[in-house]
Scaffold this motif. Sequence first.
Motif, mmCIF file in Angstrom:
data_model
loop_
_atom_site.group_PDB
_atom_site.id
_atom_site.type_symbol
_atom_site.label_atom_id
_atom_site.label_comp_id
_atom_site.label_asym_id
_atom_site.label_seq_id
_atom_site.Cartn_x
_atom_site.Cartn_y
_atom_site.Cartn_z
ATOM 1 N N VAL A 92 5.808 -3.640 12.464
ATOM 2 C CA VAL A 92 6.297 -5.003 12.642
ATOM 3 C C VAL A 92 6.233 -5.673 11.277
ATOM 4 C CG1 VAL A 92 5.881 -7.239 13.741
ATOM 5 C CG2 VAL A 92 5.540 -5.129 15.037
ATOM 6 N N LYS A 93 7.248 -6.458 10.935
ATOM 7 C CA LYS A 93 7.310 -7.052 9.602
ATOM 8 C C LYS A 93 7.196 -8.570 9.645
ATOM 9 C CE LYS A 93 10.212 -3.574 7.328
ATOM 10 N NZ LYS A 93 11.428 -3.386 6.495
ATOM 11 N N HIS A 94 6.384 -9.112 8.737
ATOM 12 C CA HIS A 94 6.439 -10.532 8.413
ATOM 13 C C HIS A 94 7.425 -10.696 7.249
ATOM 14 C CE1 HIS A 94 2.061 -11.374 9.961
ATOM 15 N NE2 HIS A 94 2.914 -11.197 10.939
ATOM 16 N N PRO A 95 8.350 -11.633 7.340
ATOM 17 C CA PRO A 95 9.321 -11.787 6.250
ATOM 18 C C PRO A 95 8.701 -12.239 4.939
ATOM 19 C CG PRO A 95 9.558 -13.545 7.867
ATOM 20 C CD PRO A 95 8.621 -12.554 8.452
ATOM 21 N N VAL A 96 7.560 -12.927 5.007
ATOM 22 C CA VAL A 96 6.841 -13.354 3.811
ATOM 23 C C VAL A 96 5.366 -13.047 4.003
ATOM 24 C CG1 VAL A 96 8.475 -15.186 3.229
ATOM 25 C CG2 VAL A 96 6.507 -15.706 4.699
ATOM 26 N N ASN A 97 4.622 -13.040 2.917
ATOM 27 C CA ASN A 97 3.191 -12.769 2.989
ATOM 28 C C ASN A 97 2.459 -13.949 3.592
ATOM 29 O OD1 ASN A 97 0.379 -12.977 1.094
ATOM 30 N ND2 ASN A 97 0.774 -11.059 2.165
ATOM 31 N N LEU A 98 1.800 -13.725 4.722
ATOM 32 C CA LEU A 98 1.077 -14.779 5.435
ATOM 33 C C LEU A 98 -0.433 -14.634 5.328
ATOM 34 C CD1 LEU A 98 3.237 -14.959 8.696
ATOM 35 C CD2 LEU A 98 3.335 -16.465 6.703
ATOM 36 N N GLY A 99 -0.924 -13.460 4.949
ATOM 37 C CA GLY A 99 -2.359 -13.238 4.851
ATOM 38 C C GLY A 99 -2.842 -12.261 5.904
ATOM 39 N N GLU B 173 0.832 -1.204 0.000
ATOM 40 C CA GLU B 173 0.000 0.000 0.000
ATOM 41 C C GLU B 173 0.870 1.259 0.000
ATOM 42 O OE1 GLU B 173 -3.090 -0.222 -0.453
ATOM 43 O OE2 GLU B 173 -3.902 -2.022 0.502
ATOM 44 N N GLU B 174 2.031 1.190 -0.655
ATOM 45 C CA GLU B 174 2.969 2.315 -0.653
ATOM 46 C C GLU B 174 2.344 3.642 -1.090
ATOM 47 O OE1 GLU B 174 7.208 3.669 -2.733
ATOM 48 O OE2 GLU B 174 6.441 1.630 -3.021
ATOM 49 N N PRO B 175 1.461 3.676 -2.095
ATOM 50 C CA PRO B 175 0.951 4.982 -2.547
ATOM 51 C C PRO B 175 0.100 5.718 -1.518
ATOM 52 C CG PRO B 175 0.632 3.311 -4.257
ATOM 53 C CD PRO B 175 1.020 2.588 -2.995
ATOM 54 N N VAL B 176 -0.503 5.008 -0.566
ATOM 55 C CA VAL B 176 -1.493 5.661 0.305
ATOM 56 C C VAL B 176 -1.203 5.549 1.790
ATOM 57 C CG1 VAL B 176 -3.347 5.417 -1.389
ATOM 58 C CG2 VAL B 176 -2.972 3.596 0.297
ATOM 59 N N ILE B 177 -0.348 4.628 2.212
ATOM 60 C CA ILE B 177 -0.257 4.332 3.643
ATOM 61 C C ILE B 177 0.249 5.520 4.463
ATOM 62 C CG2 ILE B 177 2.033 3.282 3.419
ATOM 63 C CD1 ILE B 177 -0.825 2.406 5.929
ATOM 64 N N ASP C 204 2.953 -7.224 5.939
ATOM 65 C CA ASP C 204 2.803 -8.651 5.689
ATOM 66 C C ASP C 204 3.551 -9.067 4.420
ATOM 67 O OD1 ASP C 204 1.782 -11.223 6.260
ATOM 68 O OD2 ASP C 204 0.103 -10.912 4.881
ATOM 69 N N GLY C 205 4.870 -8.885 4.445
ATOM 70 C CA GLY C 205 5.699 -9.299 3.318
ATOM 71 C C GLY C 205 5.527 -8.443 2.084
ATOM 72 N N SER C 206 5.296 -7.140 2.262
ATOM 73 C CA SER C 206 5.118 -6.258 1.102
ATOM 74 C C SER C 206 6.347 -6.285 0.196
ATOM 75 C CB SER C 206 4.873 -4.816 1.558
ATOM 76 O OG SER C 206 3.631 -4.688 2.216
ATOM 77 N N ARG C 207 6.088 -6.112 -1.108
ATOM 78 C CA ARG C 207 7.166 -6.091 -2.086
ATOM 79 C C ARG C 207 7.527 -4.653 -2.475
ATOM 80 N NH1 ARG C 207 3.519 -9.803 -3.949
ATOM 81 N NH2 ARG C 207 2.856 -8.354 -5.607
ATOM 82 N N ASP C 208 6.920 -3.682 -1.809
ATOM 83 C CA ASP C 208 7.212 -2.281 -2.088
ATOM 84 C C ASP C 208 7.729 -1.606 -0.817
ATOM 85 O OD1 ASP C 208 4.982 -1.978 -0.490
ATOM 86 O OD2 ASP C 208 3.680 -1.211 -2.081
#
Length: 225
Positions: free
Chosen positions: A58-65, A17-21, A40-44
Motif C-alpha cells: 500500500v502506498k502513501h503518496p507523500v512521506n507521512l511518518g 529501503e530499496e537495497p534490503v527490502i 511511506d512516500g519512498s523516493r526509490d
Amino acid sequence: MAEKITDTWLVIPLYNEEPVIAQVVREAREVFPFIICVDDGSRDNSAAEASAAGAYVVKHPVNLGQGAALQTGIEFVLNQTDAKYLVTFDADGQHQVSDALMMRNTAEEKNLGIVFGSRFRGTPVESGWLKRITLQLVAYLSRHRTGLHLTDAHNGLRLLRRDAAGAVNLTQNQMAHASQIMGQLAATKLPYEEVPVHIRYTDYSRAKGQSLLNSINIVVDLLFR
C-alpha cells in the motif's frame, strides 16, 4: 521447509529501503506468507522491490511518518483479512523472523493479547553504551507513564492479537507514535508478556545513523508531552 504461519500478518513500514527490502520480505515469507508493506512516500524503488518479493504493498503518496505507516498497515490487516495476529516488523533487516515466530507461538500458548520484544533480555545488546543507556531511560519513563513493566518499551518488534490491534489509533506520525502506541496498548488491560529478541545492527542499518537519534527523540517526547 519451515511451517507456514497463516494466522499472522507482518506489517512493515517502508521508506527508502530499496537495497534490503526484497531480502527482508523473501526471508520472512518462508515462515509468514502474508506481509503488508506500507510504502511511506519512498523516493526509490522500495515498493516495487517489496512487491516483486511477494508482499502486498500500500502506498502513501507523500512521506507521512512511521506512525502513519503503521496505522495504515494495521487498518489493512483488520479490514482486509481475518488474521488473528499481526507483527510490526522493521524493513531494514534488524528484526529476525525466528523472533517473530517465537512471539506468535508464545501468544498462542499463553493466550496473550500482546507480546513485546526486548533487546535487554537474553543475548547482549550490540549497540553502543550511549544508546543502551538512552533505551533504558525510555523504558523507565514508560513504566511510570503506562504501568507496563517492560525493559525495552519502544522496541519496534511487537505482536498484537486482533483485539489489541483494534485499540490502536495512531495520530502521532513521527517518533511520538512510539509513546502513543504504548499508552493505547496499556489501556486495553490485555494480558501481555515481554520476551527476549535479538536486534541485528548491520553495516547497512548503522550507516543510516538514525537509531540513537530516534531514541533521544522518544526521551524528549516522554519528558515534555
